[in-house]
Design an enzyme around this catalytic site. Structure first.
Site, PDB file in Angstrom:
ATOM      1  N   GLY A 118      44.990  10.885  46.800  1.00 28.36           N
ATOM      2  CA  GLY A 118      43.660  10.280  46.712  1.00 28.36           C
ATOM      3  C   GLY A 118      43.627   8.810  46.387  1.00 28.36           C
ATOM      4  N   GLY A 121      48.755  10.583  50.748  1.00 25.63           N
ATOM      5  CA  GLY A 121      48.802  10.530  52.208  1.00 25.63           C
ATOM      6  C   GLY A 121      48.416   9.137  52.650  1.00 25.63           C
ATOM      7  CB  CYS A 126      28.175   9.234  76.282  1.00 29.56           C
ATOM      8  SG  CYS A 126      28.790   8.519  77.778  1.00 29.56           S
ATOM      9  CD  GLU A 127      27.771  11.068  69.767  1.00 26.66           C
ATOM     10  OE1 GLU A 127      28.052  11.701  70.795  1.00 26.66           O
ATOM     11  OE2 GLU A 127      27.142  11.550  68.828  1.00 26.66           O
ATOM     12  CE1 TYR A 140      43.740  12.480  55.948  1.00 30.35           C
ATOM     13  CE2 TYR A 140      43.528  10.413  54.762  1.00 30.35           C
ATOM     14  CZ  TYR A 140      43.919  11.738  54.804  1.00 30.35           C
ATOM     15  OH  TYR A 140      44.494  12.317  53.692  1.00 30.35           O
TER      16      TYR A 140
HETATM   17  N1  LLP Z   1      46.447  16.745  48.756  1.00 34.23           N
HETATM   18  C1  LLP Z   1      45.421  17.515  49.123  1.00 34.23           C
HETATM   19  C2  LLP Z   1      45.353  18.889  48.665  1.00 34.23           C
HETATM   20  C3  LLP Z   1      44.409  16.990  49.940  1.00 34.23           C
HETATM   21  O1  LLP Z   1      43.383  17.749  50.261  1.00 34.23           O
HETATM   22  C4  LLP Z   1      44.497  15.650  50.380  1.00 34.23           C
HETATM   23  C5  LLP Z   1      43.464  15.074  51.246  1.00 34.23           C
HETATM   24  C6  LLP Z   1      45.625  14.895  49.995  1.00 34.23           C
HETATM   25  C7  LLP Z   1      46.570  15.478  49.169  1.00 34.23           C
HETATM   26  C8  LLP Z   1      45.834  13.476  50.440  1.00 34.23           C
HETATM   27  O2  LLP Z   1      44.847  12.608  50.042  1.00 34.23           O
HETATM   28  P1  LLP Z   1      45.043  11.024  50.279  1.00 34.23           P
HETATM   29  O3  LLP Z   1      46.170  10.557  49.410  1.00 34.23           O
HETATM   30  O4  LLP Z   1      45.359  10.818  51.715  1.00 34.23           O
HETATM   31  O5  LLP Z   1      43.729  10.452  49.910  1.00 34.23           O
HETATM   32  N2  LLP Z   1      39.741  12.523  56.580  1.00 34.23           N
HETATM   33  C9  LLP Z   1      39.347  11.890  55.347  1.00 34.23           C
HETATM   34  C10 LLP Z   1      40.280  12.215  54.219  1.00 34.23           C
HETATM   35  C11 LLP Z   1      40.347  13.690  53.914  1.00 34.23           C
HETATM   36  C12 LLP Z   1      41.349  13.965  52.827  1.00 34.23           C
HETATM   37  C13 LLP Z   1      41.479  15.405  52.596  1.00 34.23           C
HETATM   38  N3  LLP Z   1      42.487  15.750  51.664  1.00 34.23           N
HETATM   39  C14 LLP Z   1      39.284  10.380  55.562  1.00 34.23           C
HETATM   40  O6  LLP Z   1      39.550   9.913  56.663  1.00 34.23           O
HETATM   41  O7  LLP Z   1      38.919   9.648  54.643  1.00 34.23           O
END
Ligand code: LLP
Length: 433
Positions: free
Chosen positions: A245, A288, A357-358, A386
């Site tokens: 996160g 991530g 088309c949006e 993402y």
């Molecule tokens: N661990 C779990 C259990 C998660 O659900 C997530 C992200 C992560 C780790 C990694 O989080 P990060 O370090 O990448 O913030 N599509 C959305 C983000 C969805 C994240 C969902 N879970 C976006 O583009 O902002």
């Protein structure tokens, strides 16, 4: 530290590569990742976490960017991998990612996904629902395997980010509720099961966070539940996973160093265990976005330009919400620059839109930019997380290629989808002839 973005003779270079030449060589839209930048992030994680605190692991959250090459890189770097679907797991298996370093998350793991995970022998399954343990036990029994399970809890804390990417609130589809009559019986079942080893607790409070408050609040809740598990069942968990996160820079925000999230969390955990005089469990994080987000960018070719006098100037690119859904879905903000006009003043204001088309297919609103013309190459930085992983074939637009850049060298790591690829699964029933 070497700059990843550089200007040479009015051209944008990325990890030593001429971006205009990359656009010509591979076509656009094109995702480009800087290997140097990914490695820098991993190095920072080593300094701030892995080397600083013993018994720690980093599991790269694959959902931010999944591809065979990035999995291979994560393996070579010795990190663990957090997967959330049979497809991500299959990709890991296909590059021979060591099973012990894979952990499997997800709020509705399918039976066949669990079979794949258990057959391969993944290191951890992070149980996220009450039905899951039964399925895991059944599969473990039939494969004669014992698997380590963690429980993902819903800590019931809010986090300061877009509502779609908060995950720790009580009203969330994720995690096992901490209600007395739900949580402890579920823990008891895992502890007494002969088919699983109950390994610890996990939370993930949200994504793109700039405040460590929600991690710390969730951590207090997690630690108090671990204490309760010890008191009730005389059982010591072996691992704590505090999720990912950690926010990154998209436009003007400044990325917080990893220490900002990690140090206060580790302090709390270490103090808690030294007060108890018990060896502290392993600590795992699951970043991530913060590993790949700033390391990736997208190159587009500018096409049609529509100036509505006194209203706005739309600049269309050859991609859009199909390769970057984040602005449309989360109102995410991006920067942008014309890669072949880096020397020119940015004295035009435009709205960059995609070709779908949006009407909501807008990538960047009110961007200050040098005068755009058809054929210019537009670079949108910080699309490494993402972007590709959420790409779609809407309007039957092919998914772009991905290139890895490093010190002036470029390698294709995902080839561009062709029209033919998109029709691979189409069937016209013979009775239609
Ligand atoms: N661990 C779990 C259990 C998660 O659900 C997530 C992200 C992560 C780790 C990694 O989080 P990060 O370090 O990448 O913030 N599509 C959305 C983000 C969805 C994240 C969902 N879970 C976006 O583009 O902002």
């Amino acid at each position: 530290m070497k700059l990843i973005y550089e200007e040479r003779d009015g051209i944008l270079y990325f990890d030593g590569c001429d971006t205009v030449k990359l656009a010509k060589k591979y076509g656009t839209p094109l995702y480009v990742y800087s290997l140097t930048e990914i490695k820098n992030r991993i190095e920072e994680l080593r300094k701030a976490f892995l080397d600083k605190y013993k018994n720690t692991r980093v599991a790269y959250a694959a959902k931010a960017f999944t591809s065979s090459a990035i999995f291979k890189l994560i393996d070579n770097e010795g990190l663990s991998l957090d997967v959330v679907s049979g497809g991500e797991l299959y990709t890991a298996i296909s590059v021979g990612f060591p099973a012990e370093r894979i952990e499997f998350n997800g709020n509705n793991k399918l039976y066949e996904e669990l079979v794949l995970a258990i057959e391969y022998g993944v290191g951890r399954i992070i149980v996220d629902g009450l039905e899951e343990l039964d399925m895991i036990e059944e599969i473990c029994q039939s494969y004669d395997k014992k698997i380590k399970v963690m429980y993902r809890i819903t800590p019931g804390v809010n986090s300061d980010t877009h509502d779609y990417i908060t995950t720790g609130k009580k009203d969330s589809k994720f995690g096992i509720p901490l209600d007395e009559e739900v949580f402890y019986p579920a823990v008891k079942n895992a502890i007494k099961s002969p088919f699983v080893e109950f390994y610890g607790l996990h939370f993930h409070v949200g994504s793109q966070l700039f405040d460590n408050e929600s991690h710390l609040k969730a951590l207090d809740i997690l630690l108090s539940h671990i204490d309760e598990i010890r008191d009730r069942f005389a059982y010591e968990v072996k691992e704590i996973n505090i999720g990912g996160g950690f926010g990154i820079k998209y436009t003007d925000e400044d990325r917080r160093p990893f220490e900002y999230f990690i140090d206060p969390s580790m302090k709390r955990i270490n103090e808690h265990y030294s007060e108890l005089n018990i060896e502290r469990p392993n600590v795992v994080i699951e970043p991530g976005r913060s590993i790949v987000g700033e390391a990736g960018m997208t190159l587009y070719t500018i096409g049609s330009i529509k100036n509505i006098e006194g209203v706005r100037k739309y600049v269309s690119v050859d991609g859009g919400m199909t390769d970057n859904i984040r602005p449309a879905l989360y109102q995410a903000k991006h920067n942008g620059m014309i890669a072949n006009k880096m020397e020119m003043d940015r004295n035009d204001k435009v709205t960059v839109c995609g070709k779908c088309c949006e009407s909501g297919d807008i990538l960047i609103r009110d961007l200050d930019i040098s005068k755009p013309e058809m054929g210019d190459i537009l670079c949108v930085p910080s699309t490494g997380a993402y972007g590709y992983s959420m790409a779609s074939n809407y309007n039957k637009n092919p998914i772009p290629a991905v290139v890895l850049a490093k010190d002036g060298e470029d390698s294709l790591i995902v080839r561009r989808q062709t029209y033919q690829d998109m029709l691979l699964n189409d069937i016209v029933p013979s009775w239609m002839d």
